[in-house]
Write a protein that holds these residues in place. Structure first.
Motif, PDB file in Angstrom:
ATOM      1  N   ALA A   1      57.463  86.158  48.417  1.00 16.48           N
ATOM      2  CA  ALA A   1      57.220  84.901  48.630  1.00 16.48           C
ATOM      3  C   ALA A   1      57.999  84.031  49.753  1.00 16.48           C
ATOM      4  CB  ALA A   1      58.115  83.803  47.329  1.00 16.48           C
ATOM      5  N   ALA A   2      57.727  83.142  50.718  1.00 19.25           N
ATOM      6  CA  ALA A   2      57.946  83.107  52.573  1.00 19.25           C
ATOM      7  C   ALA A   2      58.803  81.954  51.985  1.00 19.25           C
ATOM      8  CB  ALA A   2      56.506  84.499  53.194  1.00 19.25           C
ATOM      9  N   THR A   3      59.075  81.462  53.046  1.00 19.74           N
ATOM     10  CA  THR A   3      60.225  80.035  53.102  1.00 19.74           C
ATOM     11  C   THR A   3      60.450  80.322  54.132  1.00 19.74           C
ATOM     12  OG1 THR A   3      62.377  81.198  51.371  1.00 19.74           O
ATOM     13  CG2 THR A   3      60.596  79.826  50.731  1.00 19.74           C
ATOM     14  N   ASP A   4      60.773  79.019  55.604  1.00 16.60           N
ATOM     15  CA  ASP A   4      60.801  79.212  56.555  1.00 16.60           C
ATOM     16  C   ASP A   4      62.471  78.057  56.166  1.00 16.60           C
ATOM     17  OD1 ASP A   4      59.889  76.435  55.834  1.00 16.60           O
ATOM     18  OD2 ASP A   4      58.691  76.670  57.750  1.00 16.60           O
ATOM     19  N   ALA A   5      63.295  77.413  55.158  1.00 15.50           N
ATOM     20  CA  ALA A   5      63.904  76.461  54.477  1.00 15.50           C
ATOM     21  C   ALA A   5      64.793  77.046  53.499  1.00 15.50           C
ATOM     22  CB  ALA A   5      63.278  75.316  54.956  1.00 15.50           C
ATOM     23  N   PRO A   6      65.954  76.918  53.190  1.00 14.66           N
ATOM     24  CA  PRO A   6      66.536  77.369  51.758  1.00 14.66           C
ATOM     25  C   PRO A   6      65.505  76.340  50.555  1.00 14.66           C
ATOM     26  CG  PRO A   6      68.301  76.567  53.436  1.00 14.66           C
ATOM     27  CD  PRO A   6      67.086  76.460  54.151  1.00 14.66           C
ATOM     28  N   LEU A   7      65.385  76.935  49.400  1.00 17.39           N
ATOM     29  CA  LEU A   7      64.603  75.910  48.388  1.00 17.39           C
ATOM     30  C   LEU A   7      65.891  74.893  47.973  1.00 17.39           C
ATOM     31  CD1 LEU A   7      62.873  78.625  46.911  1.00 17.39           C
ATOM     32  CD2 LEU A   7      62.252  77.174  47.490  1.00 17.39           C
ATOM     33  N   ARG A   8      65.699  73.940  46.941  1.00 15.28           N
ATOM     34  CA  ARG A   8      66.448  72.924  47.031  1.00 15.28           C
ATOM     35  C   ARG A   8      67.421  73.314  45.476  1.00 15.28           C
ATOM     36  NH1 ARG A   8      63.016  68.707  48.783  1.00 15.28           N
ATOM     37  NH2 ARG A   8      63.809  67.723  51.029  1.00 15.28           N
TER      38      ARG A   8
END
Ligand SMILES: [Zn+2]
Length: 217
Positions: A195-202
């Protein structure tokens, strides 16, 4: 792999081709591309546009002697074949782009628990975005979460179901601010995703609060 039904968006393929994405996204996209003939073909079309633009660019002259200097370097470079060591991960169970990040196969992953049986391993990438391997035990859920940016989730092993659909090996889910979901691993097998994210998950910091409803299962 022919039964992939969830693919990359044109926007992501275009940005990948242009080279404007953070490393964590490039890694996840490259891993999907290594499993998906469809997306590789679509990427080829975008790359062709880029090549055509380059062809039509005005030329900028380089310093005198650049060609000779480059050729001299090529001729004097040591040949790599003498290294002799077999490439690690030649027979890895991971897509080729991931092998170096993990340091071999899935066996070498250093998992850390994140609660409720879910484990993760953050991969070393540049800081604009984060890439992590997620291990979701068969039948378990990733705590329900929303997204502040874009989240790409590529299934490597097993499968999961969320509010939108079912995702199997090679499938990639592209989630954004609009999607709030609870991925649940299939009963039959543990699910491993990249998984790649560019902002923290909520759900960051929320886990203690949402643990209770999950433990009620
Ligand atoms: Zn695809």
């Amino acid at each position: 792999m022919t039964d992939i039904k969830h693919h990359l968006t044109d926007a992501l393929l275009m940005a990948y081709s242009a080279g404007t994405l953070p490393e964590a996204f490039n890694l996840t996209i490259a891993a999907h591309l290594s499993m998906c003939d469809d997306c590789r073909a679509r990427l080829g079309a975008f790359d062709t546009v880029g090549g055509s633009v380059l062809e039509q660019c005005n030329r900028a002259p380089m310093d005198q002697g650049s060609l000779e200097a480059t050729m001299a370097r090529i001729m004097s470079a040591p040949t790599q074949a003498e290294d002799g060591k077999p490439k690690p991960g030649a027979a890895s169970d991971l897509p080729a782009p991931l092998v170096d990040y993990v340091g071999g196969s899935l066996e070498s992953v250093k998992w850390r628990p994140v609660g409720m049986g879910v484990k993760q391993a953050i991969l070393p990438t540049s800081r604009e975005a984060t890439a992590r391997l997620l291990f979701i035990p068969a039948g378990a859920a990733v705590p329900d979460h929303g997204h502040r940016g874009t989240e790409l989730t590529l299934v490597l092993r097993g499968a999961f179901q969320d509010e939108t659909d079912h995702f199997g090996p090679g499938d990639i889910e592209v989630a954004n601010e609009d999607l709030h979901h609870t991925p649940v691993a299939d009963i039959g097998a543990d699910c491993i995703c990249l998984a790649a994210t560019d902002a923290p998950l909520r759900f960051r910091g929320l886990i203690p609060r949402i643990a209770q409803p999950f433990l009620r299962i």
